[in-house]
Enzyme design. Structure first.
Site, PDB file in Angstrom:
ATOM      1  CE  LYS A 166      -3.856  -2.614   2.116  1.00  0.00           C
ATOM      2  NZ  LYS A 166      -4.671  -2.758   3.437  1.00  0.00           N
ATOM      3  CD  GLN A 206      -3.593  -4.443   6.430  1.00  0.00           C
ATOM      4  OE1 GLN A 206      -3.560  -3.402   5.927  1.00  0.00           O
ATOM      5  NE2 GLN A 206      -3.775  -5.551   6.028  1.00  0.00           N
ATOM      6  CG  ASP A 243      -9.733  -0.364   4.845  1.00  0.00           C
ATOM      7  OD1 ASP A 243      -9.448  -0.649   3.572  1.00  0.00           O
ATOM      8  OD2 ASP A 243      -8.761  -0.605   5.681  1.00  0.00           O
TER       9      ASP A 243
HETATM   10  N1  GUN Z   1      -7.014  -7.091   6.301  1.00  0.00           N
HETATM   11  C1  GUN Z   1      -7.162  -7.897   5.195  1.00  0.00           C
HETATM   12  N2  GUN Z   1      -7.863  -7.123   4.330  1.00  0.00           N
HETATM   13  C2  GUN Z   1      -7.584  -5.772   4.821  1.00  0.00           C
HETATM   14  C3  GUN Z   1      -8.204  -4.667   4.083  1.00  0.00           C
HETATM   15  O1  GUN Z   1      -8.505  -4.539   3.044  1.00  0.00           O
HETATM   16  N3  GUN Z   1      -7.977  -3.599   4.834  1.00  0.00           N
HETATM   17  C4  GUN Z   1      -7.522  -3.484   6.382  1.00  0.00           C
HETATM   18  N4  GUN Z   1      -7.419  -2.422   6.970  1.00  0.00           N
HETATM   19  N5  GUN Z   1      -7.109  -4.760   6.716  1.00  0.00           N
HETATM   20  C5  GUN Z   1      -7.246  -5.726   5.968  1.00  0.00           C
END
Ligand code: GUN
Length: 282
Positions: A52, A96, A119
């Site tokens: 990211k 996350q 998100d």
């Molecule tokens: N953990 C697994 N997939 C994701 C996601 O798309 N965003 C976040 N923040 N955590 C995750």
């Protein structure tokens, strides 16, 4: 059979965002900013966060990663989020997941300013999504919708089956497909006779995290198959939740793993961050 090339499309989207970042800076002096919070030392989570971070850098989005030890307290994470909520240079906040067991993840996610919730995990944004209102939709299901759009696949009137009912993937996926006028089945761990649902689907979307869950006989001839699973096998290979080799012979369209939905998730994070920056109130 047509492969749905998420890698290629995500590249195209990143090129577009890169231009939009320049335009936003020139027109309003805004550089989009993303804050990422990661707790603990889960290898996969750190890999995702690095990806990211790198993607932000590629398109010119400013990003800052707060790495916290798994011993951190609820209060300390909440303090960081409050600071990011108030920081005028931060447009998007991403925590996350998963978080350690002693952390109340719901409280954390609800503390994020919904205007910075790139998100799309805040219940406010999820509620707006279900009502078909403008919102931040979670990146993975949003990426699936973009992929369908690119290949001119209209969900309207299709029998869609979503396997997996998580808050991150399955539920928002079902909401987006319903908003696009598909007829949606949502299957989960307690679904009886999974095959009776999947075999009727014109559009099958699977996000569970179980290699080879979807076998050839479970898929309708000519179905569109979207595989959201990413599983690492003992031999190190990455596979989805679908038996790709056999199912791809039956499908009209199918996503590869890797190179299908995965890269789209990151492209949508950049897109949501750009959207938040455009809506910045200064
Ligand atoms: N953990 C697994 N997939 C994701 C996601 O798309 N965003 C976040 N923040 N955590 C995750």
């Amino acid at each position: 059979m047509v492969l749905l090339d998420g890698k290629g499309l995500s590249q195209k989207i990143k090129e577009r965002i890169k231009r939009e970042v320049v335009e936003l800076k020139e027109s309003r002096g805004i550089i989009p900013g993303l804050a990422v919070i990661i707790v603990g030392d889960d290898r996969a989570s750190h890999t995702y966060v690095k990806m990211k971070e790198r993607a932000c850098e590629e398109v010119g989005i400013y990003s800052i990663v707060h790495k916290m030890p798994s011993s951190i307290s609820q209060h300390e994470i909440e303090e960081t989020i409050t600071l990011m909520n108030r920081n005028p240079n931060i447009d998007g906040i991403l925590v996350q997941l998963p978080l350690p067991d002693h952390i109340d993840a719901t409280r954390i996610l609800e503390l994020i300013d919904p205007a910075k919730d790139v998100d799309g995990f805040h219940p406010y944004n999820f509620g707006r999504l279900v009502q078909g209102l403008d919102t931040f939709a979670p990146c993975t299901p949003l990426g699936v919708m973009e992929l369908l759009k690119e290949y001119r696949i209209d969900p309207k009137g299709l029998n869609a089956c979503v396997v997996g009912a998580s808050n991150i993937v399955g539920k928002p996926m079902a909401a987006l497909l319903l908003n696009a006028f598909a007829t949606v089945d949502i299957c989960h761990i307690y679904t009886k006779d999974l095959q009776s649902h999947t075999e009727r689907a014109d559009l099958l979307v699977v996000g569970v995290g179980k290699p080879h869950l979807i076998r050839e006989e479970m898929v309708k001839e000519g179905a569109i198959v979207i595989d959201i699973g990413i599983n690492k096998l003992d031999d190190g290979r990455l596979v989805g939740d679908v038996d790709f080799e056999r199912v791809s012979r039956k499908a009209s369209y199918i996503t590869p793993v890797p190179g299908g939905v995965g890269p789209m998730t990151i492209a949508m994070l950049l897109s949501n961050t750009m959207k938040a920056a455009r809506q910045r109130k200064v």
